[in-house]
Design an enzyme around this catalytic site. Structure first.
Site, mmCIF file in Angstrom:
data_model
loop_
_atom_site.group_PDB
_atom_site.id
_atom_site.type_symbol
_atom_site.label_atom_id
_atom_site.label_comp_id
_atom_site.label_asym_id
_atom_site.label_seq_id
_atom_site.Cartn_x
_atom_site.Cartn_y
_atom_site.Cartn_z
ATOM 1 N N LYS A 9 0.832 -1.210 0.000
ATOM 2 C CA LYS A 9 0.000 0.000 0.000
ATOM 3 C C LYS A 9 0.866 1.259 0.000
ATOM 4 O O LYS A 9 2.070 1.196 0.277
ATOM 5 C CB LYS A 9 -0.932 -0.048 1.209
ATOM 6 C CG LYS A 9 -1.948 -1.206 1.175
ATOM 7 C CD LYS A 9 -2.887 -1.129 2.368
ATOM 8 C CE LYS A 9 -3.903 -2.256 2.365
ATOM 9 N NZ LYS A 9 -4.823 -2.164 3.543
ATOM 10 N N TYR A 49 -12.535 -2.242 -3.410
ATOM 11 C CA TYR A 49 -13.030 -2.257 -2.026
ATOM 12 C C TYR A 49 -14.555 -2.187 -1.960
ATOM 13 O O TYR A 49 -15.103 -1.784 -0.941
ATOM 14 C CB TYR A 49 -12.401 -1.118 -1.242
ATOM 15 C CG TYR A 49 -10.984 -1.396 -0.771
ATOM 16 C CD1 TYR A 49 -10.677 -2.555 -0.042
ATOM 17 C CD2 TYR A 49 -9.939 -0.507 -1.043
ATOM 18 C CE1 TYR A 49 -9.379 -2.818 0.397
ATOM 19 C CE2 TYR A 49 -8.641 -0.771 -0.599
ATOM 20 C CZ TYR A 49 -8.375 -1.925 0.125
ATOM 21 O OH TYR A 49 -7.095 -2.178 0.558
ATOM 22 N N ASN A 112 -1.926 -0.139 7.154
ATOM 23 C CA ASN A 112 -1.426 -1.461 7.569
ATOM 24 C C ASN A 112 -0.595 -2.156 6.483
ATOM 25 O O ASN A 112 -0.499 -3.365 6.426
ATOM 26 C CB ASN A 112 -2.587 -2.338 8.057
ATOM 27 C CG ASN A 112 -3.630 -2.583 6.984
ATOM 28 O OD1 ASN A 112 -3.488 -2.137 5.847
ATOM 29 N ND2 ASN A 112 -4.674 -3.309 7.328
ATOM 30 N N HIS A 115 -2.012 -5.557 1.421
ATOM 31 C CA HIS A 115 -3.304 -6.194 1.131
ATOM 32 C C HIS A 115 -3.043 -7.576 0.542
ATOM 33 O O HIS A 115 -2.120 -7.748 -0.258
ATOM 34 C CB HIS A 115 -4.085 -5.365 0.090
ATOM 35 C CG HIS A 115 -5.251 -6.112 -0.500
ATOM 36 N ND1 HIS A 115 -6.490 -6.156 0.106
ATOM 37 C CD2 HIS A 115 -5.347 -6.886 -1.613
ATOM 38 C CE1 HIS A 115 -7.301 -6.920 -0.627
ATOM 39 N NE2 HIS A 115 -6.638 -7.375 -1.675
ATOM 40 N N GLU A 126 -9.904 -9.722 -8.096
ATOM 41 C CA GLU A 126 -8.955 -8.621 -7.868
ATOM 42 C C GLU A 126 -7.807 -8.655 -8.873
ATOM 43 O O GLU A 126 -7.374 -7.608 -9.364
ATOM 44 C CB GLU A 126 -8.413 -8.701 -6.436
ATOM 45 C CG GLU A 126 -9.498 -8.416 -5.401
ATOM 46 C CD GLU A 126 -9.034 -8.630 -3.959
ATOM 47 O OE1 GLU A 126 -7.842 -8.980 -3.748
ATOM 48 O OE2 GLU A 126 -9.860 -8.446 -3.047
HETATM 49 P P1 IDP Z 1 -8.027 -6.898 5.184
HETATM 50 O O1 IDP Z 1 -7.187 -5.873 4.471
HETATM 51 O O2 IDP Z 1 -7.276 -7.563 6.301
HETATM 52 O O3 IDP Z 1 -8.698 -7.878 4.261
HETATM 53 P P2 IDP Z 1 -10.624 -5.601 5.449
HETATM 54 O O4 IDP Z 1 -11.583 -5.802 6.577
HETATM 55 O O5 IDP Z 1 -10.973 -6.193 4.130
HETATM 56 O O6 IDP Z 1 -9.187 -6.082 5.939
HETATM 57 O O7 IDP Z 1 -10.448 -4.024 5.293
HETATM 58 C C1 IDP Z 1 -9.811 -3.497 4.161
HETATM 59 C C2 IDP Z 1 -8.888 -2.395 4.573
HETATM 60 O O8 IDP Z 1 -9.662 -1.330 5.107
HETATM 61 C C3 IDP Z 1 -7.920 -2.755 5.718
HETATM 62 O O9 IDP Z 1 -6.753 -3.413 5.275
HETATM 63 C C4 IDP Z 1 -7.614 -1.393 6.291
HETATM 64 O O10 IDP Z 1 -6.635 -0.701 5.498
HETATM 65 C C5 IDP Z 1 -8.938 -0.684 6.146
HETATM 66 N N1 IDP Z 1 -9.735 -0.778 7.374
HETATM 67 C C6 IDP Z 1 -10.366 -1.874 7.868
HETATM 68 N N2 IDP Z 1 -11.014 -1.601 9.007
HETATM 69 C C7 IDP Z 1 -10.784 -0.283 9.245
HETATM 70 C C8 IDP Z 1 -11.190 0.613 10.287
HETATM 71 O O11 IDP Z 1 -11.893 0.242 11.232
HETATM 72 N N3 IDP Z 1 -10.746 1.901 10.191
HETATM 73 C C9 IDP Z 1 -9.965 2.332 9.146
HETATM 74 N N4 IDP Z 1 -9.568 1.528 8.149
HETATM 75 C C10 IDP Z 1 -9.961 0.236 8.195
HETATM 76 MG MG MG Z 2 -10.182 -7.607 2.890
#
Ligand code: IDP
Ligand code: MG
Length: 138
Positions: A9, A49, A112, A115, A126
Site C-alpha cells: 500500500k 473495495y 497497515n 493487502h 482482484e
Molecule cells: P483486510 O485488508 O485484512 O482484508 P478488510 O476488513 O478487508 O481487511 O479491510 C480493508 C482495509 O480497510 C484494511 O486493510 C484497512 O486498510 C482498512 N480498514 C479496515 N477496518 C478499518 C477501520 O476500522 N478503520 C480504518 N480503516 C480500516
Molecule cells: Mg479484505
C-alpha cells in the site's frame, strides 16, 4: 497452483519498505508472477473495495489507497491465498501475531502496509481488476 493479489500500500512505498516486503514473500517460497508500481485510479479503488462501500471508513480507505503509488503483485504458490493472509497477520496490527508483516511493520488499522486477497474468488476478481492476462508470467 493458486494465485493471489498482493498490494504494497502507499504507506509501505512511502516508507521504503517495498524491498523488505517482497523479500518476505520470496523467502516464504512464493513466486512473483506479475509486479507493477501504479497510482490506482479512483474507479478501480471503488471496485476493489466495493464490499466495504457501506462502512464508515470507506471514503478514507479509498482516499488512502489512491493517495500515492502502490505496488501490485500477483503471487503464486500452493495455498497462497490463505498462507499470504497468515504471513500478513490480522487487519489491525494491534491484534496481528508477532512475526507477521502487519505486526512487524504497522501500528494502525488504516495504514497497515499490505493487502492480500481473502479467498480464491476474491483473488480472481482482484487480479483481473489490476492486471491484463498478458501481464502475468507463466
Ligand atoms: P483486510 O485488508 O485484512 O482484508 P478488510 O476488513 O478487508 O481487511 O479491510 C480493508 C482495509 O480497510 C484494511 O486493510 C484497512 O486498510 C482498512 N480498514 C479496515 N477496518 C478499518 C477501520 O476500522 N478503520 C480504518 N480503516 C480500516
Ligand atoms: Mg479484505
Amino acid at each position: 497452483m493458486e494465485q493471489t493479489l498482493v498490494l504494497l500500500k502507499p504507506d509501505a512505498i512511502e516508507r521504503g519498505l517495498c524491498g523488505q516486503l517482497i523479500g518476505r514473500i520470496e523467502r516464504k517460497g512464493f513466486r512473483i508472477v506479475a509486479l507493477k508500481m501504479m497510482l490506482l485510479p479512483h474507479e478501480v479503488a471503488l471496485k476493489h473495495y466495493s464490499e466495504h462501500r457501506e462502512k464508515d471508513f470507506f471514503t478514507e480507505l479509498v482516499a488512502f489507497i489512491t493517495s500515492g503509488p502502490l505496488a501490485a503483485l500477483v503471487v503464486e504458490g500452493d495455498n497462497v491465498v490463505q498462507l499470504m493472509r497468515s504471513i500478513m497477520g490480522a487487519t489491525d496490527p494491534a491484534k496481528a501475531a508477532p512475526g507477521t508483516i502487519r505486526s512487524d511493520y504497522a501500528t494502525s488499522v488504516r495504514y497497515n502496509v499490505i493487502h492480500g486477497s481473502d479467498s480464491l474468488d476474491s483473488a480472481k476478481r482482484e487480479i483481473a481488476l489490476f492486471f491484463k492476462p498478458e501481464e502475468i508470467c507463466h
